[in-house]
Design a protein around this motif. Structure first.
Motif, mmCIF file in Angstrom:
data_model
loop_
_atom_site.group_PDB
_atom_site.id
_atom_site.type_symbol
_atom_site.label_atom_id
_atom_site.label_comp_id
_atom_site.label_asym_id
_atom_site.label_seq_id
_atom_site.Cartn_x
_atom_site.Cartn_y
_atom_site.Cartn_z
ATOM 1 N N PHE A 55 -9.181 8.353 -1.209
ATOM 2 C CA PHE A 55 -8.960 7.305 -2.195
ATOM 3 C C PHE A 55 -9.201 7.833 -3.597
ATOM 4 C CE2 PHE A 55 -9.750 5.184 1.722
ATOM 5 C CZ PHE A 55 -9.048 4.005 1.665
ATOM 6 N N LEU A 99 -2.501 -0.442 -3.842
ATOM 7 C CA LEU A 99 -3.402 0.654 -3.510
ATOM 8 C C LEU A 99 -2.605 1.911 -3.170
ATOM 9 C CD1 LEU A 99 -6.352 1.581 -2.753
ATOM 10 C CD2 LEU A 99 -5.774 0.888 -0.416
ATOM 11 N N GLU A 100 -3.058 3.040 -3.681
ATOM 12 C CA GLU A 100 -2.426 4.327 -3.394
ATOM 13 C C GLU A 100 -3.478 5.239 -2.782
ATOM 14 O OE1 GLU A 100 -0.644 7.716 -6.200
ATOM 15 O OE2 GLU A 100 0.444 5.796 -6.332
ATOM 16 N N VAL A 101 -3.214 5.716 -1.556
ATOM 17 C CA VAL A 101 -4.144 6.611 -0.874
ATOM 18 C C VAL A 101 -3.453 7.922 -0.539
ATOM 19 C CG1 VAL A 101 -5.613 4.802 0.071
ATOM 20 C CG2 VAL A 101 -3.653 5.555 1.373
ATOM 21 N N ASP A 156 -10.614 3.177 -6.819
ATOM 22 C CA ASP A 156 -10.343 2.377 -5.619
ATOM 23 C C ASP A 156 -11.470 2.514 -4.600
ATOM 24 O OD1 ASP A 156 -7.878 1.489 -6.617
ATOM 25 O OD2 ASP A 156 -6.837 3.261 -5.838
ATOM 26 N N VAL A 216 0.869 -1.178 0.000
ATOM 27 C CA VAL A 216 0.000 0.000 0.000
ATOM 28 C C VAL A 216 0.906 1.228 0.000
ATOM 29 C CG1 VAL A 216 -1.785 1.269 1.258
ATOM 30 C CG2 VAL A 216 -1.792 -1.228 1.281
ATOM 31 N N MET A 268 -6.320 -5.207 -2.755
ATOM 32 C CA MET A 268 -5.775 -3.872 -2.516
ATOM 33 C C MET A 268 -4.276 -3.779 -2.792
ATOM 34 S SD MET A 268 -7.766 -2.589 0.853
ATOM 35 C CE MET A 268 -9.539 -2.433 0.902
ATOM 36 N N LYS A 311 -14.305 0.249 -5.301
ATOM 37 C CA LYS A 311 -14.013 -1.172 -5.083
ATOM 38 C C LYS A 311 -14.017 -1.569 -3.607
ATOM 39 C CE LYS A 311 -10.926 -1.649 -9.060
ATOM 40 N NZ LYS A 311 -9.525 -1.915 -9.430
#
Length: 166
Positions: free
Chosen positions: A106, A151-153, A110, A56, A148, A113
């Protein structure tokens, strides 16, 4: 009175001083002796039965990207803590849904999802978050899944702690 060491856990303490004639006895037959473990661990999240890891990425307001390895089943707040990612004030309530310091943003694809929609309590806390956007969620409420990976937040530029009075 001699105590029987294998039966001490089923006889109440007050009854240990009684003699056989004073107490009523019931025959006890057991196929298995139950023991209790003393090294039980408690957690703020779901049990970590699956040790599978995903990557992540946390991006701060300056565009700096920090990489974290997340165990499937952990929430994003735990991921930040376990990977020692330095985010000022992040997770002040330790995941009790009493603040908005673990606010994350997000990407739309993403966000759509995510397996669970936010609860009313989470939405109430998000109303108090700094830099709220349509795709905002609290990290303590997002449980990591295998999907995930990568995943980039985004981490908002500031923190608003809902526990502090204005």
């Amino acid at each position: 009175m001699a105590r029987v060491s294998t039966l001490w856990f089923i006889i109440p303490r007050f009854a240990l001083n009684l003699t056989r004639s004073e107490s009523t006895t019931v025959p006890f037959t057991s196929k298995k002796v139950v023991t209790c473990c003393t090294n039980r661990k408690f957690s703020s999240t779901s049990p970590k039965l699956n040790k599978e890891k995903v990557t992540v990425y946390f991006v701060d307001s300056h565009g700096n990207k920090q990489t974290a390895k997340a165990s499937v089943g952990n929430n994003l707040l735990d991921v930040v803590v376990e990977n020692e990612i330095d985010i000022d004030g992040f997770g002040a309530c330790e995941g009790t849904l009493a603040c908005s310091t673990c606010h994350l943003i997000f990407k739309k694809k993403d966000f759509d999802k995510l397996p669970e929609k936010p609860s009313d309590e989470e939405l109430d806390m998000l109303d108090l978050a700094y830099g709220l956007k349509e795709t905002s969620r609290l990290g303590c409420q997002i449980v990591v899944t295998k999907d995930m990976d990568g995943l980039e937040v985004e981490i908002p530029g500031g923190v608003a702690d809902a526990r502090e009075s204005s």
